[in-house]
Write an enzyme that holds these catalytic residues in place. Structure first.
Site, PDB file in Angstrom:
ATOM      1  CG  ASN A  12      -2.009   1.081   1.204  1.00 56.75           C
ATOM      2  OD1 ASN A  12      -1.788   2.157   0.295  1.00 56.75           O
ATOM      3  ND2 ASN A  12      -2.830   1.144   2.256  1.00 56.75           N
ATOM      4  NE  ARG A  93      -6.682   1.052   0.305  1.00 56.63           N
ATOM      5  CZ  ARG A  93      -6.548   1.981   1.061  1.00 56.63           C
ATOM      6  NH1 ARG A  93      -5.692   2.530   1.713  1.00 56.63           N
ATOM      7  NH2 ARG A  93      -7.914   2.589   1.333  1.00 56.63           N
ATOM      8  CG  HIS A 182     -12.926   2.853   3.389  1.00 55.94           C
ATOM      9  ND1 HIS A 182     -13.526   3.687   4.241  1.00 55.94           N
ATOM     10  CD2 HIS A 182     -11.594   3.105   3.607  1.00 55.94           C
ATOM     11  CE1 HIS A 182     -12.650   4.538   4.937  1.00 55.94           C
ATOM     12  NE2 HIS A 182     -11.442   4.161   4.433  1.00 55.94           N
ATOM     13  NE  ARG A 243     -10.187  11.856   4.728  1.00 55.64           N
ATOM     14  CZ  ARG A 243     -10.062  10.548   4.321  1.00 55.64           C
ATOM     15  NH1 ARG A 243     -11.077  10.051   3.500  1.00 55.64           N
ATOM     16  NH2 ARG A 243      -9.105   9.634   4.802  1.00 55.64           N
ATOM     17  CD  GLU A 386      -8.703  -1.712   4.439  1.00 55.40           C
ATOM     18  OE1 GLU A 386      -8.155  -1.192   5.528  1.00 55.40           O
ATOM     19  OE2 GLU A 386      -9.186  -1.047   3.587  1.00 55.40           O
TER      20      GLU A 386
END
Ligand code: ADP
Length: 401
Positions: A12, A93, A182, A243, A386
């Site tokens: 990633n 990813r 996601h 965020r 993940e």
């Protein structure tokens, strides 16, 4: 230690970091994991973990190529040996697969080009993702490399959920639609929930609440996503660490007209100076709870806004799904924060959603039912993984190549 089942190296790659994990895709065991940080800065660092053994190096890492070379060197030096681990694929990813990618793909020059082309939709993510892919392919040329897209699970969202109600020509010209994010986690968790509850996936309706630093909700009907809270970018939806999530777009216009803020300043405000951080000064929920416990009003309000937003999405997705068999909490906050879980579902008994305070209490490292026996909807904490999900998809694609 040679192993015939093989391993997958999951990568990633961010703008200044590379996270990696060597995964056994069958058992899910992480044989090694680590992170290269502060790439391109004067002082970088590398942390490589094998079981409880941690190797930490402080050294400048000028670019991703050097970073990955250091990682491969550590596999040689402290193990596990990648040759012995029999790496069958490298899984990458990639955040934005746009309208193009509906599932994982074997990387070739054309796929690289398309990931690059999608960069305007994810300027912070796709370029470093692509850099990671390029250097990894160069350094590990004999292994298939597979790109796994964060948006793929939401590629086939119904038009009602995917379409922004704006001028359709503008939307088409600039590829403006809701792509979600996601997705790897939402797909993994919704499948694992059905398996955990012993239900057929095709007859299970689930609301997945992925609450980490980034946070998103999805409505999944029979294994297919029918709505999700993130949109064109991972900014829409739930309140996050830094965020804002949902906001009236007129706020942006207002700030530009009346505060003289530039596009970049507004971008910075909404992505990095909002959410829990903007409201309370802290982006980690543990710190926000501490402030609230010490009587800080801003922190209390931040917690209320955070849980209220999740509750609104649960209600909305209950309406979208009609029947909700399961609600799954996952990721750092979802797995660990019993107060958030309780707050988010408080007062939903009339919808058939009822938490059991005792079952909910504490952090959960394994799938756990936290609703009462009488609750029509089963609420579970389902730890996401993940890396394992990427590893499994990489094996599937590499095996078929
Ligand atoms: P990322 O989106 O970076 O993958 P994670 O899923 O690891 O994030 O979640 C990180 C967040 O989880 C932290 O910022 C923190 O708010 C929250 N978190 C982690 N541990 C706990 C805990 N024990 N209690 C409450 N929140 C926690």
């Amino acid at each position: 230690m040679s192993d015939s089942t093989g391993s997958v190296l999951v990568v990633n790659s961010g703008s200044s970091s590379i996270k990696y994990q060597l995964v056994d895709p069958t058992t899910g065991e992480a044989r090694a994991s680590g992170i290269v940080e502060r790439i391109g800065e004067a002082a970088g660092s590398v942390r490589h973990e094998v079981g409880d053994a941690v190797t930490q190096r402080e050294l400048p890492v000028p670019d991703h190529g050097v970073g990955l070379r250091i990682v491969l060197g550590l596999f040689d030096e402290v193990g596990p040996s990648l040759a012995d681990a029999h790496v069958v694929a490298v899984g990458h990813r990639v955040v934005q697969g746009g309208p193009r990618f509906s599932g994982p793909v074997l990387v070739d020059a054309e796929v690289e080009r398309q990931i690059d082309e999608l960069s305007p939709l994810a300027p912070l993510h796709n370029p470093p993702n692509l850099t990671g892919i390029r250097v990894a392919r160069e350094l590990l040329p004999d292994v298939p490399h597979v790109a796994v897209f964060d948006t793929a699970f939401f590629h086939d969202l119904p038009a009602a959920a995917a379409t922004y109600a704006i001028d359709r020509d503008v939307a088409a010209a600039y590829q403006v639609r809701r792509y979600g994010a996601h997705g790897t986690s939402h797909q993994y968790v919704s499948r694992e929930v059905a398996a955990f509850l012993g239900r057929p996936l095709e007859d299970t309706n689930t609301i997945v609440l992925h609450l980490g630093n980034g946070a998103s909700a999805s409505a999944v009907r029979g294994g297919h996503a029918v709505d999700t809270s993130m949109g064109l970018t991972p900014l829409e939806g739930l309140v996050m660490g830094t965020r804002s999530g949902d906001i009236d777009p007129a706020v942006l216009i207002h700030l530009q007209r009346n505060a003289g803020m530039s596009v970049d300043e507004i971008d910075d405000l909404l992505n990095r100076r909002s959410g829990l951080k903007g409201m309370s000064g802290e982006n980690d929920l543990r710190a926000v709870h501490q402030l609230a416990a010490d009587g800080d009003e801003h922190a209390r309000t931040a917690l209320e806004v955070y849980t209220h937003r999740i509750k609104k999405y649960v209600g909305a997705y209950a309406a979208v799904l009609g029947r909700v068999d399961a609600i799954a909490f996952t990721a750092g906050v979802g797995e660990n924060d019993d107060q958030v879980r309780a707050g988010a579902l408080e007062g939903l008994a009339p919808l058939g959603i009822e938490l059991d305070a005792e079952r909910n209490a504490g952090r959960k490292k394994a799938p756990t039912i936290i609703s009462t026996d009488a609750s029509r909807t089963t609420v579970v904490v389902l730890p996401t993984n993940e890396e394992l999900a990427i590893a499994r998809q990489a094996v599937e694609v590499a095996g078929a190549s």
